[in-house]
Write a protein that holds these residues in place. Structure first.
Motif, PDB file in Angstrom:
ATOM      1  N   MET A   1     -85.393  38.855  28.353  1.00  0.00           N
ATOM      2  CA  MET A   1     -86.196  37.993  29.209  1.00  0.00           C
ATOM      3  C   MET A   1     -87.653  38.485  29.234  1.00  0.00           C
ATOM      4  N   ARG A   2     -87.833  39.780  29.327  1.00  0.00           N
ATOM      5  CA  ARG A   2     -89.201  40.322  29.369  1.00  0.00           C
ATOM      6  C   ARG A   2     -89.945  39.994  28.079  1.00  0.00           C
ATOM      7  N   HIS A   3     -89.278  40.141  26.941  1.00  0.00           N
ATOM      8  CA  HIS A   3     -89.908  39.836  25.660  1.00  0.00           C
ATOM      9  C   HIS A   3     -90.254  38.349  25.559  1.00  0.00           C
ATOM     10  N   LEU A   4     -89.340  37.501  25.976  1.00  0.00           N
ATOM     11  CA  LEU A   4     -89.559  36.068  25.853  1.00  0.00           C
ATOM     12  C   LEU A   4     -90.680  35.603  26.780  1.00  0.00           C
ATOM     13  N   GLU A   5     -90.676  36.086  28.007  1.00  0.00           N
ATOM     14  CA  GLU A   5     -91.720  35.682  28.949  1.00  0.00           C
ATOM     15  C   GLU A   5     -93.102  36.092  28.440  1.00  0.00           C
ATOM     16  N   LEU A   6     -93.190  37.297  27.926  1.00  0.00           N
ATOM     17  CA  LEU A   6     -94.474  37.770  27.414  1.00  0.00           C
ATOM     18  C   LEU A   6     -94.900  36.967  26.178  1.00  0.00           C
ATOM     19  N   PHE A   7     -93.954  36.696  25.278  1.00  0.00           N
ATOM     20  CA  PHE A   7     -94.258  35.913  24.076  1.00  0.00           C
ATOM     21  C   PHE A   7     -94.791  34.532  24.440  1.00  0.00           C
ATOM     22  N   VAL A   8     -94.158  33.851  25.366  1.00  0.00           N
ATOM     23  CA  VAL A   8     -94.585  32.503  25.766  1.00  0.00           C
ATOM     24  C   VAL A   8     -95.956  32.556  26.416  1.00  0.00           C
ATOM     25  N   GLU A   9     -96.199  33.570  27.222  1.00  0.00           N
ATOM     26  CA  GLU A   9     -97.497  33.697  27.890  1.00  0.00           C
ATOM     27  C   GLU A   9     -98.614  33.876  26.866  1.00  0.00           C
ATOM     28  N   VAL A  10     -98.402  34.745  25.883  1.00  0.00           N
ATOM     29  CA  VAL A  10     -99.420  34.973  24.853  1.00  0.00           C
ATOM     30  C   VAL A  10     -99.620  33.709  24.019  1.00  0.00           C
ATOM     31  N   ALA A  11     -98.539  33.018  23.698  1.00  0.00           N
ATOM     32  CA  ALA A  11     -98.639  31.799  22.889  1.00  0.00           C
ATOM     33  C   ALA A  11     -99.432  30.727  23.619  1.00  0.00           C
ATOM     34  N   GLN A  12     -99.221  30.613  24.919  1.00  0.00           N
ATOM     35  CA  GLN A  12     -99.927  29.585  25.681  1.00  0.00           C
ATOM     36  C   GLN A  12    -101.399  29.925  25.859  1.00  0.00           C
ATOM     37  N   ARG A  13    -101.717  31.198  26.034  1.00  0.00           N
ATOM     38  CA  ARG A  13    -103.098  31.606  26.290  1.00  0.00           C
ATOM     39  C   ARG A  13    -103.858  31.964  25.021  1.00  0.00           C
ATOM     40  N   LYS A  14    -103.119  32.113  23.913  1.00  0.00           N
ATOM     41  CA  LYS A  14    -103.731  32.457  22.622  1.00  0.00           C
ATOM     42  C   LYS A  14    -104.602  33.699  22.729  1.00  0.00           C
ATOM     43  N   SER A  15    -104.162  34.623  23.584  1.00  0.00           N
ATOM     44  CA  SER A  15    -104.952  35.832  23.782  1.00  0.00           C
ATOM     45  C   SER A  15    -104.076  36.902  24.405  1.00  0.00           C
ATOM     46  N   VAL A  16    -104.086  38.090  23.799  1.00  0.00           N
ATOM     47  CA  VAL A  16    -103.333  39.211  24.357  1.00  0.00           C
ATOM     48  C   VAL A  16    -103.961  39.667  25.666  1.00  0.00           C
ATOM     49  N   SER A  17    -105.287  39.703  25.716  1.00  0.00           N
ATOM     50  CA  SER A  17    -105.961  40.198  26.921  1.00  0.00           C
ATOM     51  C   SER A  17    -105.738  39.266  28.109  1.00  0.00           C
ATOM     52  N   ARG A  18    -105.837  37.960  27.880  1.00  0.00           N
ATOM     53  CA  ARG A  18    -105.625  37.018  28.993  1.00  0.00           C
ATOM     54  C   ARG A  18    -104.171  37.035  29.446  1.00  0.00           C
ATOM     55  N   ALA A  19    -103.246  37.177  28.515  1.00  0.00           N
ATOM     56  CA  ALA A  19    -101.835  37.272  28.879  1.00  0.00           C
ATOM     57  C   ALA A  19    -101.571  38.543  29.672  1.00  0.00           C
ATOM     58  N   ALA A  20    -102.175  39.634  29.249  1.00  0.00           N
ATOM     59  CA  ALA A  20    -102.003  40.899  29.961  1.00  0.00           C
ATOM     60  C   ALA A  20    -102.512  40.782  31.389  1.00  0.00           C
ATOM     61  N   GLU A  21    -103.659  40.128  31.543  1.00  0.00           N
ATOM     62  CA  GLU A  21    -104.229  39.948  32.886  1.00  0.00           C
ATOM     63  C   GLU A  21    -103.311  39.088  33.756  1.00  0.00           C
ATOM     64  N   ALA A  22    -102.786  38.002  33.193  1.00  0.00           N
ATOM     65  CA  ALA A  22    -101.916  37.104  33.956  1.00  0.00           C
ATOM     66  C   ALA A  22    -100.616  37.786  34.364  1.00  0.00           C
ATOM     67  N   LEU A  23    -100.127  38.678  33.497  1.00  0.00           N
ATOM     68  CA  LEU A  23     -98.857  39.358  33.766  1.00  0.00           C
ATOM     69  C   LEU A  23     -99.040  40.688  34.478  1.00  0.00           C
ATOM     70  N   ASN A  24    -100.310  41.035  34.755  1.00  0.00           N
ATOM     71  CA  ASN A  24    -100.623  42.296  35.426  1.00  0.00           C
ATOM     72  C   ASN A  24    -100.126  43.489  34.606  1.00  0.00           C
ATOM     73  N   LEU A  25    -100.369  43.427  33.303  1.00  0.00           N
ATOM     74  CA  LEU A  25     -99.990  44.495  32.383  1.00  0.00           C
ATOM     75  C   LEU A  25    -101.225  44.961  31.626  1.00  0.00           C
ATOM     76  N   THR A  26    -101.106  46.091  30.952  1.00  0.00           N
ATOM     77  CA  THR A  26    -102.200  46.562  30.106  1.00  0.00           C
ATOM     78  C   THR A  26    -102.082  45.893  28.739  1.00  0.00           C
ATOM     79  N   GLN A  27    -103.209  45.803  28.033  1.00  0.00           N
ATOM     80  CA  GLN A  27    -103.175  45.216  26.689  1.00  0.00           C
ATOM     81  C   GLN A  27    -102.276  46.008  25.740  1.00  0.00           C
ATOM     82  N   PRO A  28    -102.324  47.340  25.745  1.00  0.00           N
ATOM     83  CA  PRO A  28    -101.424  48.090  24.851  1.00  0.00           C
ATOM     84  C   PRO A  28     -99.946  47.788  25.140  1.00  0.00           C
ATOM     85  N   ALA A  29     -99.591  47.584  26.420  1.00  0.00           N
ATOM     86  CA  ALA A  29     -98.198  47.289  26.753  1.00  0.00           C
ATOM     87  C   ALA A  29     -97.788  45.937  26.185  1.00  0.00           C
TER      88      ALA A  29
END
Length: 298
Positions: A1-29
Motif C-alpha cells: 500500500m505504501r509503495h502504491l500510494e507513493l507511486f500514484v502521488e508521484v505520477a499525478q504530480r509529475k514531481s518527486v519533490s512535490r509528492a514528497a511535500e504532499a506526503l510529508n516525506l523527504t525526497q530521498p525517501a
C-alpha cells in the motif's frame, strides 16, 4: 500500500519533490521507495522529461492497475469501518412483550458475540405501532405474535414457534391452588388484561367467554412486563398474559399458573418484515439466529 500510494502521488504530480511535500516525506525517501517498486515490477516506471519526470509506457500501464487497487482497498477499509460498533446505523428491532424476556435477549447476545456489525436498537410497543414503524422504515424487523389479517398490508410473517396466553398469580396467592376461576374471584382481586390494541386481547376475550366470565369493569389494561410483574408480586393481581412474558417467573416458582384451559389462545410467534424491501445482511443474520434459537427450544 505504501509503495502504491507513493507511486500514484508521484505520477499525478509529475514531481518527486512535490509528492514528497504532499506526503510529508523527504525526497530521498520517495526516490528510494520508487526504486524498490521498480525492482518489484522489473520495469522502469518513470523517465526523465525536461527538468522533471513522466510515466514511462510501463508506468502508464501500471498506473491503471495501481489506482484500481488503491480504490478497492479503500472501499474495503470503508466497509470494515462501517461495521464498527461505533459507526453506521444499528439494526432496528421492534419487539412485542412476549419475546422481550425470552427469545430476544438470547438472540441479541448471540448476535453481539458474532463481532462486527453488532449495533442494535430494540424498541417495544403495541402491535399496530410497531408494524406502522416497520412499513414506514423506522424499524427493520418486528418480532412477536402473528398480526391480524387487516394489519398485514405490505408485511410478511415467518412463524418461529407457538405459545398461549396464561393466567398467573403470585406464589402463595389465595387463588394459587384454585381449580376454577369465578366472577367473584375477578371481583376480589385486581385483574390485569391486555388493552384493546393488544394483539392478544381478542384471545383473552374469547377465553373469558368460554369460561362464562366477563372482563371486570375496573380491570387494569396493560401489557407492560415490568408493571405486570410488580402488580402480581405486590398487589395480588390476576394477570392474563402471553406465557413468554412470565416464563422465567413461573420457572423460578415466583408465579403460579391457574389451571385454566387456554388452548384456544395458542398463536404463532415469528418475524415480520416488509414485502417491498429485501432484508439486509443484518436482518438476515439476526433472523437466522432467531430461527436457530426457536428450533433449539422445541
Amino acid at each position: 500500500m505504501r509503495h502504491l500510494e507513493l507511486f500514484v502521488e508521484v505520477a499525478q504530480r509529475k514531481s518527486v519533490s512535490r509528492a514528497a511535500e504532499a506526503l510529508n516525506l523527504t525526497q530521498p525517501a520517495v526516490s528510494r521507495t520508487l526504486r524498490e517498486l521498480e525492482e518489484l515490477c522489473g520495469k522502469p516506471l518513470f523517465e526523465k522529461h525536461g527538468r522533471g519526470i513522466r510515466l514511462s509506457p510501463f508506468g502508464a500501464i501500471f498506473l491503471r492497475h495501481a489506482g484500481a487497487s488503491l480504490a478497492a482497498a479503500r472501499e474495503g477499509l470503508a466497509a470494515l469501518q462501517s461495521l464498527d460498533p461505533g459507526q453506521g446505523p444499528p439494526l432496528r428491532i421492534g419487539a412485542l412483550p412476549t419475546v422481550l424476556a425470552t427469545i430476544l435477549p438470547k438472540a441479541v447476545a448471540a448476535y453481539r458475540a458474532e463481532g462486527p456489525g453488532a449495533r442494535l436498537s430494540v424498541s417495544s410497543g403495541s402491535n399496530l405501532v410497531l408494524l406502522n414503524d416497520l412499513r414506514e422504515g423506522r424499524l427493520d424487523l418486528v418480532v412477536g405474535r402473528l398480526p391480524a389479517p387487516e394489519n398485514m398490508a405490505n408485511v410478511s410473517f415467518e412463524p418461529l414457534y407457538r405459545e398461549r396466553v396464561v393466567v398467573v398469580v403470585a406464589a402463595g396467592h389465595p387463588l394459587a391452588e384454585a381449580t376454577l376461576l369465578t366472577a367473584d374471584d375477578l371481583a376480589r382481586f385486581p385483574v390485569l388484561l391486555p388493552g384493546p390494541g393488544s394483539i392478544i386481547r381478542p384471545f383473552v376475550e374469547r377465553l373469558l367467554l368460554e369460561q362464562g366470565l366477563v372482563p371486570p369493569a375496573d380491570a387494569i389494561e396493560t401489557v407492560s412486563p415490568s408493571f405486570g410483574w410488580a402488580c402480581v408480586k405486590q398487589a395480588e393481581a390476576i394477570w392474563f398474559i402471553s406465557r413468554g412474558v412470565v416464563e422465567a417467573h413461573l420457572a423460578q416458582g415466583e408465579f403460579a399458573e391457574l389451571p385454566m384451559d387456554t388452548g384456544t389462545t395458542i398463536g404463532s410467534v415469528g418475524l415480520c418484515t416488509r414485502i417491498d424491501k429485501a432484508p439486509g445482511p443484518s436482518v438476515t443474520r439476526f433472523a437466522a439466529l432467531l430461527r436457530r434459537l426457536a428450533k433449539d427450544s422445541d
